[in-house]
Scaffold this motif. Structure first.
Motif, PDB file in Angstrom:
ATOM      1  N   GLY A  13       0.807  -1.208   0.000  1.00  0.00           N
ATOM      2  CA  GLY A  13       0.000   0.000   0.000  1.00  0.00           C
ATOM      3  C   GLY A  13       0.838   1.255   0.000  1.00  0.00           C
ATOM      4  N   ALA A  14       0.172   2.391   0.175  1.00  0.00           N
ATOM      5  CA  ALA A  14       0.864   3.684   0.129  1.00  0.00           C
ATOM      6  C   ALA A  14       1.860   3.820   1.277  1.00  0.00           C
ATOM      7  N   SER A  15       1.535   3.281   2.458  1.00  0.00           N
ATOM      8  CA  SER A  15       2.458   3.389   3.590  1.00  0.00           C
ATOM      9  C   SER A  15       3.748   2.634   3.330  1.00  0.00           C
ATOM     10  N   ALA A  16       3.651   1.469   2.667  1.00  0.00           N
ATOM     11  CA  ALA A  16       4.858   0.711   2.339  1.00  0.00           C
ATOM     12  C   ALA A  16       5.722   1.467   1.337  1.00  0.00           C
ATOM     13  N   VAL A  17       5.092   2.082   0.353  1.00  0.00           N
ATOM     14  CA  VAL A  17       5.861   2.864  -0.631  1.00  0.00           C
ATOM     15  C   VAL A  17       6.497   4.078   0.040  1.00  0.00           C
ATOM     16  N   ASP A  18       5.791   4.727   0.959  1.00  0.00           N
ATOM     17  CA  ASP A  18       6.368   5.863   1.687  1.00  0.00           C
ATOM     18  C   ASP A  18       7.583   5.433   2.499  1.00  0.00           C
ATOM     19  N   GLN A  19       7.516   4.254   3.089  1.00  0.00           N
ATOM     20  CA  GLN A  19       8.664   3.748   3.838  1.00  0.00           C
ATOM     21  C   GLN A  19       9.856   3.513   2.915  1.00  0.00           C
ATOM     22  N   MET A  20       9.595   3.025   1.706  1.00  0.00           N
ATOM     23  CA  MET A  20      10.681   2.825   0.746  1.00  0.00           C
ATOM     24  C   MET A  20      11.303   4.160   0.338  1.00  0.00           C
ATOM     25  N   ASP A  69      15.252   2.024  -6.061  1.00  0.00           N
ATOM     26  CA  ASP A  69      14.382   2.670  -7.048  1.00  0.00           C
ATOM     27  C   ASP A  69      13.644   1.636  -7.887  1.00  0.00           C
ATOM     28  N   ALA A  70      14.337   0.538  -8.210  1.00  0.00           N
ATOM     29  CA  ALA A  70      13.679  -0.534  -8.970  1.00  0.00           C
ATOM     30  C   ALA A  70      12.561  -1.179  -8.152  1.00  0.00           C
ATOM     31  N   VAL A  71      12.776  -1.340  -6.843  1.00  0.00           N
ATOM     32  CA  VAL A  71      11.742  -1.904  -5.981  1.00  0.00           C
ATOM     33  C   VAL A  71      10.532  -0.977  -5.942  1.00  0.00           C
ATOM     34  N   ILE A  72      10.778   0.331  -5.802  1.00  0.00           N
ATOM     35  CA  ILE A  72       9.672   1.299  -5.757  1.00  0.00           C
ATOM     36  C   ILE A  72       8.892   1.281  -7.066  1.00  0.00           C
ATOM     37  N   GLU A  73       9.608   1.166  -8.166  1.00  0.00           N
ATOM     38  CA  GLU A  73       8.944   1.137  -9.473  1.00  0.00           C
ATOM     39  C   GLU A  73       8.019  -0.072  -9.586  1.00  0.00           C
ATOM     40  N   GLN A  74       8.486  -1.240  -9.124  1.00  0.00           N
ATOM     41  CA  GLN A  74       7.647  -2.439  -9.196  1.00  0.00           C
ATOM     42  C   GLN A  74       6.473  -2.361  -8.219  1.00  0.00           C
ATOM     43  N   ALA A  75       6.681  -1.724  -7.067  1.00  0.00           N
ATOM     44  CA  ALA A  75       5.575  -1.544  -6.118  1.00  0.00           C
ATOM     45  C   ALA A  75       4.501  -0.649  -6.719  1.00  0.00           C
ATOM     46  N   GLN A  76       4.911   0.390  -7.409  1.00  0.00           N
ATOM     47  CA  GLN A  76       3.939   1.271  -8.062  1.00  0.00           C
ATOM     48  C   GLN A  76       3.208   0.542  -9.183  1.00  0.00           C
ATOM     49  N   ALA A  77       3.907  -0.351  -9.873  1.00  0.00           N
ATOM     50  CA  ALA A  77       3.241  -1.135 -10.916  1.00  0.00           C
ATOM     51  C   ALA A  77       2.183  -2.054 -10.313  1.00  0.00           C
ATOM     52  N   LEU A  78       2.494  -2.635  -9.156  1.00  0.00           N
ATOM     53  CA  LEU A  78       1.500  -3.467  -8.480  1.00  0.00           C
ATOM     54  C   LEU A  78       0.296  -2.640  -8.036  1.00  0.00           C
ATOM     55  N   GLN A  79       0.546  -1.428  -7.567  1.00  0.00           N
ATOM     56  CA  GLN A  79      -0.568  -0.559  -7.195  1.00  0.00           C
ATOM     57  C   GLN A  79      -1.414  -0.202  -8.412  1.00  0.00           C
ATOM     58  N   ALA A  80      -0.781  -0.056  -9.565  1.00  0.00           N
ATOM     59  CA  ALA A  80      -1.544   0.205 -10.787  1.00  0.00           C
ATOM     60  C   ALA A  80      -2.432  -0.987 -11.130  1.00  0.00           C
ATOM     61  N   SER A  81      -1.931  -2.206 -10.915  1.00  0.00           N
ATOM     62  CA  SER A  81      -2.753  -3.393 -11.155  1.00  0.00           C
ATOM     63  C   SER A  81      -3.945  -3.427 -10.208  1.00  0.00           C
ATOM     64  N   LEU A  82      -3.710  -3.092  -8.948  1.00  0.00           N
ATOM     65  CA  LEU A  82      -4.807  -3.063  -7.980  1.00  0.00           C
ATOM     66  C   LEU A  82      -5.818  -1.980  -8.346  1.00  0.00           C
ATOM     67  N   HIS A  83      -5.320  -0.837  -8.806  1.00  0.00           N
ATOM     68  CA  HIS A  83      -6.216   0.235  -9.246  1.00  0.00           C
ATOM     69  C   HIS A  83      -7.049  -0.225 -10.437  1.00  0.00           C
ATOM     70  N   GLY A  84      -6.433  -0.955 -11.366  1.00  0.00           N
ATOM     71  CA  GLY A  84      -7.177  -1.460 -12.513  1.00  0.00           C
ATOM     72  C   GLY A  84      -8.259  -2.436 -12.107  1.00  0.00           C
ATOM     73  N   ARG A  85      -7.962  -3.288 -11.122  1.00  0.00           N
ATOM     74  CA  ARG A  85      -8.976  -4.245 -10.658  1.00  0.00           C
ATOM     75  C   ARG A  85     -10.156  -3.519 -10.023  1.00  0.00           C
TER      76      ARG A  85
END
Length: 428
Positions: free
Chosen positions: A102-109, A119-135
């Motif tokens: 979630g957003a709190s995990a990304v803020d911690q990163m 930075d690569a981890v943050i990018e993949q976390a944001q991609a997962l959030q985009a998938s959740l947003h799409g669902r």
């Protein structure tokens, strides 16, 4: 180099390998529907374990703490209910959507010191959030509409949109999708491109979950093990069942389309046993003087009935598979057991929840007072204010015993000193 971090990272590597192997296994399974759906369930569970474990290790790393002693994995249910476990995993996609950071995990990163691997981890976390947003957003792309019928009942998406429910202007709102006046459901023409993008994001969640786990693994190996990749640890959870789908969820026997005579005997015997067990709460409740709680007793009886019916539904097909008369043997045994339960529950309830007179005879009159003036045929008994009065027909002290109440499980005890002296004299 910390041994605990090395062990945790090695276990994460094993989970990542299992998640990929389970994805390949889905494509390798043949036309067997049971085996294929089991492979999909294992894939979902292994993938979720990998994502959940990667998040747990990432949080521990960013907090500069120690990794958990065991990485979190979903528990595979016992063999007898694994078909229910599989259905639950398939329905919930293994819990993958609830594991997306979630957003709190990304803020911690983002609050941690920047690095290319982070930075690569943050990018993949944001991609997962985009998938959740799409669902979450994709259902909003639909609307109710009045279709144009082209010579029949075929719906091709053409027509006019239905009026929205007052107070809900968005055609894709769940209220409009459920209660708007249209007879068809379609993607809103003006949002078709957005719907396609959201659907692509939703379907990409499996690839993105693996990519996030790999990015976290690269970060941990570099930061905690100085780039030295350890060997994979032994697997736990669903990942250890990759390639063993038949052993994980074996095919269950199904109810026949039509029961034979002997099979019907078994079914009748099983249901008689359930009915006999369902009477237990009512029988014991009546003897324990709990009829004032009739609703509770009836609820307990209903629960026993439903539980028994569920057990019969699951185990019945296996019990009636034997040929000929052998298919009736379980039913005959169940019927005999039902008869024993039905005949025995009354005496058993009477024994445990006896009234004061029965308790006096059982505990005293037929025991230490059997040869005394207080034996059963030589006394008069009555109950007053929860006290049992035992008066001998000849001369003697009136015994006062309590508590004298129906449905009690407490033994009778002397209520005064005179009664205590009499019982001591007869060594009671």
């Amino acid at each position: 180099m910390s041994a605990s971090w090395e062990r945790a990272i090695a276990e994460l590597i094993a989970q990542g390998l299992a998640a990929r192997a389970s994805a390949d296994r889905v494509h390798e399974t043949g036309s067997d529907l049971v085996q294929r759906t089991t492979a999909v369930a294992v894939h979902y569970a292994a993938e979720t374990d990998y994502l959940r474990s990667a998040l747990a290790l990432l949080r521990a790393h960013l907090a500069d703490g120690l990794p958990p002693r065991r990485l979190p994995v979903a528990r595979v249910w016992p063999r007898s209910v694994r078909d229910l476990w599989k259905d639950r995993v398939l329905e919930r996609t293994g819990g993958l959507w609830r594991t997306v950071p979630g957003a709190s995990a990304v803020d911690q990163m983002r609050s941690a010191p920047a690095s290319p691997l982070l930075d690569a981890v943050i990018e993949q976390a944001q991609a997962l959030q985009a998938s959740l947003h799409g669902r979450r957003r994709h259902p909003r792309m639909y609307e109710k509409y009045f279709p144009e019928r082209d010579g029949g009942a075929r719906l091709d998406g053409r027509g006019r949109p239905a009026p929205t429910v007052p107070g809900f202007p968005d055609p894709g709102h769940p209220v409009n999708r459920s209660f708007a006046g249209g007879t068809g459901l379609r993607i809103q023409p003006a949002r078709a491109e957005e719907a396609s993008r959201l659907k692509d994001d939703e379907f990409a969640v499996h690839h993105r979950a693996l990519a996030f786990g790999d990015a976290v693994l690269d970060l941990l190996v570099e930061a905690r093990l100085d780039g030295a990749l350890p060997q994979a640890e032994r697997l736990r959870g669903a990942g250890q069942w990759v390639g063993r789908e038949k052993d994980l969820v074996p095919a269950r026997a199904q109810w026949p389309a039509k029961l034979g005579g002997f099979q019907a005997v078994t079914l009748a015997g099983l249901y008689l046993l359930v009915l006999a067990c369902a009477a237990l709460p009512l029988t014991f409740g009546n003897q324990a003087d709990l009829l004032s709680h009739f609703a509770l007793l009836l609820g307990a009886s209903g629960t026993v009935t439903l539980a028994g019916a569920a057990i019969i539904h699951r185990t019945g097909p296996r019990l009636i598979q034997a040929p000929g008369f052998k298919a009736a043997v379980p039913g005959i045994a169940a019927g005999l057991l039902a008869l024993a339960v039905w005949q025995g529950q009354g005496p058993v309830a009477d024994h445990f929840f006896a009234g004061p007179y029965e308790r006096y005879e059982r505990e005293l009159a037929h025991g230490c007072l059997a040869a005394s003036p207080y034996r059963s045929d030589a006394v008069q008994t009555r109950v007053e204010h929860r006290v049992l009065l035992v008066t001998p027909l000849g001369q003697g002290t009136t015994l006062r015993l309590g508590p004298a109440e129906d449905g009690s499980t407490h033994p009778l005890r002397p209520a005064d000193a005179a009664t205590r002296k009499v019982l001591d004299d007869f060594r009671c």
